[in-house]
Design a protein around this motif. Structure first.
Motif, short mmCIF file in Angstrom:
data_model
loop_
_atom_site.label_atom_id
_atom_site.label_comp_id
_atom_site.label_asym_id
_atom_site.label_seq_id
_atom_site.Cartn_x
_atom_site.Cartn_y
_atom_site.Cartn_z
N LEU A 72 17.96 8.21 -7.43
CA LEU A 72 16.63 8.75 -7.74
C LEU A 72 16.08 8.13 -9.00
CD1 LEU A 72 17.03 12.57 -6.97
CD2 LEU A 72 16.14 10.76 -5.49
N LYS A 73 16.93 7.91 -9.99
CA LYS A 73 16.47 7.30 -11.25
C LYS A 73 15.92 5.90 -11.00
CE LYS A 73 18.16 5.92 -15.81
NZ LYS A 73 19.35 5.86 -16.70
N ARG A 74 16.61 5.13 -10.18
CA ARG A 74 16.17 3.76 -9.90
C ARG A 74 14.90 3.76 -9.03
NH1 ARG A 74 21.51 3.72 -10.70
NH2 ARG A 74 22.41 1.94 -11.81
N LEU A 101 7.05 2.98 -6.02
CA LEU A 101 6.88 4.21 -5.26
C LEU A 101 6.85 5.40 -6.23
CD1 LEU A 101 6.81 5.49 -2.37
CD2 LEU A 101 9.29 5.81 -2.61
N PRO A 102 5.72 6.10 -6.35
CA PRO A 102 5.65 7.25 -7.26
C PRO A 102 6.68 8.32 -6.87
CG PRO A 102 3.46 6.63 -6.48
CD PRO A 102 4.44 5.88 -5.64
N ARG A 103 7.05 9.11 -7.86
CA ARG A 103 8.06 10.14 -7.60
C ARG A 103 7.57 11.16 -6.58
NH1 ARG A 103 10.94 11.31 -13.50
NH2 ARG A 103 11.89 9.23 -13.70
N TRP A 104 6.31 11.53 -6.65
CA TRP A 104 5.80 12.50 -5.67
C TRP A 104 5.81 11.90 -4.28
CZ3 TRP A 104 1.78 11.28 -2.52
CH2 TRP A 104 0.91 10.27 -2.93
N ALA A 105 5.60 10.57 -4.19
CA ALA A 105 5.62 9.91 -2.88
C ALA A 105 7.05 9.86 -2.33
CB ALA A 105 5.04 8.51 -2.99
N LEU A 106 8.03 9.72 -3.23
CA LEU A 106 9.43 9.75 -2.79
C LEU A 106 9.76 11.11 -2.18
CD1 LEU A 106 12.32 8.70 -2.61
CD2 LEU A 106 12.64 9.38 -5.01
N MET A 107 9.32 12.18 -2.82
CA MET A 107 9.56 13.51 -2.28
C MET A 107 8.79 13.72 -0.97
SD MET A 107 11.80 14.80 -4.04
CE MET A 107 12.61 14.67 -5.63
N LEU A 127 8.96 25.59 -4.17
CA LEU A 127 8.37 24.29 -4.50
C LEU A 127 7.89 24.26 -5.94
CD1 LEU A 127 6.40 23.63 -1.20
CD2 LEU A 127 8.47 22.45 -1.97
N GLY A 128 7.32 25.38 -6.41
CA GLY A 128 6.87 25.43 -7.80
C GLY A 128 8.03 25.30 -8.77
N ALA A 129 9.13 26.02 -8.52
CA ALA A 129 10.30 25.92 -9.38
C ALA A 129 10.93 24.53 -9.33
CB ALA A 129 11.32 26.99 -8.99
N ALA A 130 10.97 23.93 -8.13
CA ALA A 130 11.53 22.58 -8.00
C ALA A 130 10.70 21.57 -8.79
CB ALA A 130 11.60 22.19 -6.53
N ALA A 131 9.37 21.68 -8.72
CA ALA A 131 8.52 20.77 -9.46
C ALA A 131 8.67 20.96 -10.97
CB ALA A 131 7.06 20.99 -9.06
N ARG A 132 8.96 22.18 -11.38
CA ARG A 132 9.07 22.48 -12.82
C ARG A 132 10.43 22.09 -13.38
NH1 ARG A 132 9.97 22.96 -17.26
NH2 ARG A 132 9.28 24.47 -18.84
N PRO A 152 0.83 -1.22 0.00
CA PRO A 152 0.00 0.00 0.00
C PRO A 152 0.86 1.25 0.00
CG PRO A 152 -0.85 -1.61 1.56
CD PRO A 152 0.47 -2.14 1.09
N LEU A 153 0.36 2.30 -0.64
CA LEU A 153 1.14 3.54 -0.82
C LEU A 153 1.59 4.12 0.52
CD1 LEU A 153 2.24 5.67 -2.73
CD2 LEU A 153 0.03 6.81 -2.63
N GLY A 154 0.70 4.15 1.50
CA GLY A 154 1.07 4.71 2.80
C GLY A 154 2.21 3.96 3.45
N ARG A 155 2.19 2.63 3.31
CA ARG A 155 3.27 1.82 3.90
C ARG A 155 4.59 2.09 3.17
NH1 ARG A 155 2.29 -4.46 3.85
NH2 ARG A 155 0.40 -3.73 4.93
N MET A 156 4.55 2.25 1.85
CA MET A 156 5.77 2.54 1.10
C MET A 156 6.36 3.88 1.51
SD MET A 156 5.24 1.13 -2.79
CE MET A 156 3.76 2.08 -3.16
#
Length: 256
Positions: free
Chosen positions: A99-101, A107-113, A246-251, A15-19
């Motif tokens: 990060l690439k791996r 685990l989605p990238r947004w979840a990693l952040m 955060l906006g610039a980092a996401a972009r 489950p996403l929360g557990r990851m």
């Protein structure tokens, strides 16, 4: 395998929360095991608090030195963890392909952040607890609204996290290491942490007051030393920096 031909437990991603919790715990353990990071996030803020509170090196104005320094050191702790530490760690994770791996894992990238942000918040909670205990031992007597303090720390974390991730995601790891440490030292001196902004020339004060570290340290000082109400001006400055960072980092963040 059961009689019906299905596997038990069923294969697949957790489950996403557990990851997110597992990744956040891993990030926190890696941070706490890193001697250089501990020096930056724990030892330096504690030394600044003890040294400048007990030795008359800098004129901190009327009142006890610890009452001026403690809020500034709390802001320094947020800077060291959310910006400097996160920028360096993420920059080298990007360089070595971590990060690439992880980006190709379930685990989605947004979840990693999100996990990295949770790790930052856990580390900051430990920092605040330690620095608060040291400050109390030095005779600190804080005042003010705890909610205002929490809002300042959260918005400060968001602002510095965005700037740290932006740096880590756009510069090479070595450049991130040098730039993050340089910014840390500059803001330590010119961000109202150890030296009151009133000691700087009037022209410089106007610019320095708009920095996120100045807004965070000044807002915390207004609340914890002077017992002021909600510091809306400082919260507004931090909110703007958080949105922009955060906006610039996401972009512009590059995973490779």
């Amino acid at each position: 395998m059961t009689a019906t031909g299905t596997f038990s437990p069923r294969p697949g991603a957790a489950p996403l929360g557990r990851m997110i919790r597992a990744q956040a715990a891993l990030e926190t353990r890696m941070l706490l095991r890193n001697g250089e990071q501990l020096l930056l996030t724990v030892v330096i803020p504690a030394l600044v608090l003890v040294l400048f509170s007990t030795v008359d090196i800098v004129d901190t104005g009327a009142g006890e030195a610890v009452d001026f320094l403690a809020p500034g050191v709390l802001a320094l702790a947020v800077l060291s963890t959310a910006f400097t530490g996160q920028a360096i760690a993420t920059g080298f994770d990007r360089r070595y392909g971590v990060l690439k791996r992880l980006g190709t894992s379930p685990l989605p990238r947004w979840a990693l952040m999100t996990a990295k942000t949770c790790s930052v918040l856990v580390t900051e909670a430990l920092q605040v607890a330690l620095l608060t205990a040291i400050a109390f031992g030095l005779g600190w007597s804080p005042h003010g609204n705890p909610l205002a303090v929490v809002l300042l720390l959260v918005l400060g974390t968001a602002a510095f996290s965005g700037l740290g991730l932006l740096m880590a995601g756009t510069l090479k790891a070595e450049a991130t290491l040098a730039a993050a440490n340089l910014v840390f030292l500059l803001l330590l001196v010119a961000g109202g942490v150890m030296v009151p902004l009133e000691k700087f020339p009037d022209a410089a004060q106007s610019a320095l007051q708009l920095l996120p570290i100045s807004a965070l340290s000044g807002g915390l000082r207004d609340v914890l030393r002077d017992g002021a109400g909600m510091p809306w001006a400082e919260l507004g400055i931090l909110a703007v920096w958080a949105v922009l960072g955060l906006g610039a980092a996401a972009r512009f963040f590059r995973w490779e």
